[in-house]
Design a protein around this motif. Structure first.
Motif, PDB file in Angstrom:
ATOM      1  N   ASP A 278      42.546  31.161 -19.804  1.00  0.00           N
ATOM      2  CA  ASP A 278      42.433  31.046 -18.346  1.00  0.00           C
ATOM      3  C   ASP A 278      42.847  32.294 -17.580  1.00  0.00           C
ATOM      4  OD1 ASP A 278      45.203  31.060 -18.427  1.00  0.00           O
ATOM      5  OD2 ASP A 278      45.417  28.941 -17.939  1.00  0.00           O
ATOM      6  N   GLY A 279      43.259  33.322 -18.251  1.00  0.00           N
ATOM      7  CA  GLY A 279      43.607  34.562 -17.575  1.00  0.00           C
ATOM      8  C   GLY A 279      45.027  34.642 -17.066  1.00  0.00           C
ATOM      9  N   THR A 280      45.760  33.536 -17.074  1.00  0.00           N
ATOM     10  CA  THR A 280      47.148  33.563 -16.612  1.00  0.00           C
ATOM     11  C   THR A 280      48.137  33.727 -17.756  1.00  0.00           C
ATOM     12  OG1 THR A 280      47.355  31.154 -16.719  1.00  0.00           O
ATOM     13  CG2 THR A 280      46.580  32.108 -14.630  1.00  0.00           C
ATOM     14  N   ARG A 281      47.659  33.636 -18.964  1.00  0.00           N
ATOM     15  CA  ARG A 281      48.523  33.773 -20.138  1.00  0.00           C
ATOM     16  C   ARG A 281      48.047  34.941 -20.998  1.00  0.00           C
ATOM     17  NH1 ARG A 281      51.302  28.905 -21.559  1.00  0.00           N
ATOM     18  NH2 ARG A 281      50.787  27.234 -20.136  1.00  0.00           N
ATOM     19  N   LYS A 282      48.913  35.383 -21.855  1.00  0.00           N
ATOM     20  CA  LYS A 282      48.567  36.403 -22.821  1.00  0.00           C
ATOM     21  C   LYS A 282      48.851  35.808 -24.206  1.00  0.00           C
ATOM     22  CE  LYS A 282      49.541  40.298 -19.784  1.00  0.00           C
ATOM     23  NZ  LYS A 282      48.355  40.226 -19.091  1.00  0.00           N
TER      24      LYS A 282
ATOM     25  N   ASP B  53      50.353  29.446 -25.517  1.00  0.00           N
ATOM     26  CA  ASP B  53      50.738  30.832 -25.760  1.00  0.00           C
ATOM     27  C   ASP B  53      50.347  31.273 -27.168  1.00  0.00           C
ATOM     28  OD1 ASP B  53      51.897  31.253 -23.223  1.00  0.00           O
ATOM     29  OD2 ASP B  53      53.683  30.184 -23.868  1.00  0.00           O
TER      30      ASP B  53
ATOM     31  N   PRO C 174      46.219  24.677 -22.331  1.00  0.00           N
ATOM     32  CA  PRO C 174      46.573  26.099 -22.324  1.00  0.00           C
ATOM     33  C   PRO C 174      47.798  26.319 -23.205  1.00  0.00           C
ATOM     34  CG  PRO C 174      46.141  25.334 -20.102  1.00  0.00           C
ATOM     35  CD  PRO C 174      46.171  24.115 -20.988  1.00  0.00           C
TER      36      PRO C 174
END
Length: 90
Positions: A83-87, A50, A48
């Motif tokens: 994963d939907g937790t990061r932008k 950024d 994952p």
């Protein structure tokens, strides 16, 4: 589905760069060897993040219109890794 398939041009390019060869001559072998850049054509090896840097060719046709199919395929590959937790910035 990954935009890069085994032995595809993008997979070969990643293998070349990992071996310290840049056929474009944009970066010399010594600097490439000293880099901490992690190169892969396997989405499963991408943690994952950024930021994602995606480079794909955009060939043009006789009318100067770009073929964006590789951009679309690469975007789908990256989208599948989110994963939907990061932008992330892509």
């Amino acid at each position: 589905m990954s935009a890069c398939r085994s032995r595809s041009p993008c997979t070969r390019r990643v293998e070349e760069l990992k071996a310290g060869r840049d056929r474009t001559g944009e970066i010399d072998a010594q600097r490439l060897a000293a880099s901490t850049l992690h190169l892969t054509a396997d989405p499963a090896q991408c943690p994952p993040a950024d930021f994602y840097i995606v480079t794909v060719p955009t060939p043009i046709d006789a009318a100067n219109r770009p073929d964006l199919s590789l951009v679309v395929a690469a975007s789908r590959t990256v989208a599948a890794m989110l994963d939907g937790t990061r932008k992330p910035v892509i």
